[in-house]
Scaffold this active site. Sequence first.
Site, PDB file in Angstrom:
ATOM      1  N   ASP A  21      -4.623  19.056 -37.026  1.00  0.00           N
ATOM      2  CA  ASP A  21      -5.562  19.155 -38.134  1.00  0.00           C
ATOM      3  C   ASP A  21      -5.902  20.595 -38.456  1.00  0.00           C
ATOM      4  O   ASP A  21      -6.045  20.956 -39.621  1.00  0.00           O
ATOM      5  CB  ASP A  21      -6.847  18.365 -37.812  1.00  0.00           C
ATOM      6  CG  ASP A  21      -6.663  16.896 -38.163  1.00  0.00           C
ATOM      7  OD1 ASP A  21      -5.999  16.610 -39.176  1.00  0.00           O
ATOM      8  OD2 ASP A  21      -7.168  16.042 -37.418  1.00  0.00           O
ATOM      9  N   CYS A  50      -4.664  20.376 -27.600  1.00  0.00           N
ATOM     10  CA  CYS A  50      -4.191  18.993 -27.506  1.00  0.00           C
ATOM     11  C   CYS A  50      -3.408  18.547 -28.732  1.00  0.00           C
ATOM     12  O   CYS A  50      -3.016  17.394 -28.845  1.00  0.00           O
ATOM     13  CB  CYS A  50      -5.349  18.035 -27.233  1.00  0.00           C
ATOM     14  SG  CYS A  50      -6.570  18.042 -28.552  1.00  0.00           S
ATOM     15  N   HIS A  86      12.497 -10.873 -25.613  1.00  0.00           N
ATOM     16  CA  HIS A  86      11.372 -10.513 -24.743  1.00  0.00           C
ATOM     17  C   HIS A  86      11.857 -10.001 -23.398  1.00  0.00           C
ATOM     18  O   HIS A  86      11.309  -9.067 -22.840  1.00  0.00           O
ATOM     19  CB  HIS A  86      10.486 -11.747 -24.513  1.00  0.00           C
ATOM     20  CG  HIS A  86       9.387 -11.836 -25.513  1.00  0.00           C
ATOM     21  ND1 HIS A  86       8.759 -13.004 -25.834  1.00  0.00           N
ATOM     22  CD2 HIS A  86       8.800 -10.891 -26.257  1.00  0.00           C
ATOM     23  CE1 HIS A  86       7.845 -12.772 -26.739  1.00  0.00           C
ATOM     24  NE2 HIS A  86       7.845 -11.498 -27.018  1.00  0.00           N
TER      25      HIS A  86
END
Length: 651
Positions: free
Chosen positions: A566, A613, A301
């Site tokens: 797309d 985008c 961590h």
Amino acid sequence: MQIERAVCVRVRDGLHARPATQFVKLAKSFQSDIEIVRDGQGVNAKSSVKLMLLGIKENDELVLRASGEDAATAMDALSRFMETPDAGLDVGAPDAHASAAPSQETRPPKPSLSEEPRGIPASEGTALGPVHHFFHDPLKVERRQVHPDQIEAEILRYEEAVARTALVLAEERKRADLKPEDLQIINALIDVAHDAELVGQVKGRIGSGEDAVYATLAAGDDLARSFEAMSDPYIRARAEDIRGITRNVALTLLGRREATLADVAEGAIIVAEEISAWDFAKAPIGRIAGLLCTKGSSTSHIAIMARTHGLPAVLGYPGSVEALRRAKTAAIDGHTGEVVLDPSEWVVATFRARIDKEAEARAQLARYSHMEPRTRDGTLIEVAANLGSLSEIDAALKAGAMGVGLFRTELLFMERKVLPTEDEQADIYTELARAFAPHPVIVRTLDIGGDKPIAGIDFPEEANPFLGWRGIRMCLDRLDIFRPQLKALLRAATVGNIKIMVPMISDVSELKAVKALLDECRMELRNQGIPYGDAELGVMMETPAAALGADELAAEADFFSIGTNDLTQYIMAADRLNARLVNLNRADHPAVMKAIDLICQAAKGGGIWVGICGEAAAREDLIPEFVRMGVTELSMSPASIPRAKKRIIEL
Ligand code: PEP
Ligand code: MG
């Protein structure tokens, strides 16, 4: 009611720390008793400790068992989790500016500056400075026998100490300088403190006559050892959390306080055996130059936190603790793992040179980051960021993002068992809008389909999910989900820079339906007396129908943003996830470029602006073409921003 269901684990890389914690969180949200059965042995699914120790791997076959009133719902949600590859993983982009975990393979060979051993390079960067010793002296505790009459009181004392320890941690969550990653770690520590397995073991020991302090430390040590024996480095690293938490509970029981890092001098290197996430969360991080520990690895961590804050760190240093305790100054290189204690003048000069070089490289990058991206003929091209969560805001701002060109809201929905409420969403969008104001922040409404199921939405089995009930199609059918999102966006629009973008539009009627819905939402907010603002409404241009019908859409929309990912897959009829079709899945294919040009012309004709985008927005080879077509905004991952700005300036 008791239900059992066999599941095959599809969570990528299995249930290591983060998915295990998320799974337990989900399990805990149900009343039912839930067990994971493997090899005939059942384990409490509400204990992260137990779950991690099971070491569940991808493709393991298990049985989930739930008994209680909500067993059926629990079973659905938990088995869906197990069957989702990204379940419980942070799928957001990494912080572009946080230091990276340096890889051993790519490490450039550098001459060794001393005979001292190297540690594990855990967070990039070089540091040189005075040493701040942070050694916890061992807690020497004698076992005390508790009288049977006192056992109940001793258990109570333990429970109170756990509650107080968790409370102190919970207070830490309010600190203004906390990053989302710190918050996650603090939450994980609180979880460990309350973990059913740990608590059960401590109580069992007290029940057999051990005093609370001894029982807490002994149970913590036992569990930490089991973790240290696991092969998965992520799980091994959780031993630190258990030791840190149990030590703090023991100190609370003893009425003592742990040494803190609160008085670290400016520019100091913290030298310790280990630094728990607990200690680090309370440290004045801005004053720290670097971290050097004898324990830990690049998956601890503390390493994750160091990288988040851009702090150089060397962990797992094999040198002697005594030498570290004697050292007054230190030089560390978080890229190579080099460590020099009390460096000579020559070593100091070498490290100074490295530090200067790193600063220069950062400055070069920063120079481009904040330049105004204007072409030589004076056209301003806005370069914005694509984000998926609030934790990426800092990286985007540092990279010079001129707003957000695409905020993917899916993550907000995917990470939960229940859908986010209107209030929760309004807070998130408002925070986002404020972070970038006055630059625009374009939020895309929920774009999800059967390929990425979310709890709370039942998607039908579809043969072609990419051509199916997804994006705006699903939203217009599920107004119980869509309406709260639109209302939340209108509420955040009071900041003044929110723009709403709708994905997967293929017919102008869909856009008109969204407009009508927005009118209804405004009216509802007005009637409820809730303030709301104005927000432009844009279309994400990503279907061939939208490209071919762009004229009609331009008459209704305030802006276009081209989703080349797309758009390419639909124009080329080539699944964007299919590795065999990469040659077809090219945004620079003439057919795709023609569609982009068509969209740009329609935008011009309709008097609206157009941006990109999709991933292609960051392509240096395509930027000149996009600008020529009339694109005035490019949105991309923060790391690509400086390079894109440079390309625009050179045009
Ligand atoms: C796109 O389709 O180009 C796009 C940016 O959206 P996503 O990748 O989220 O589908
Ligand atoms: Mg898309």
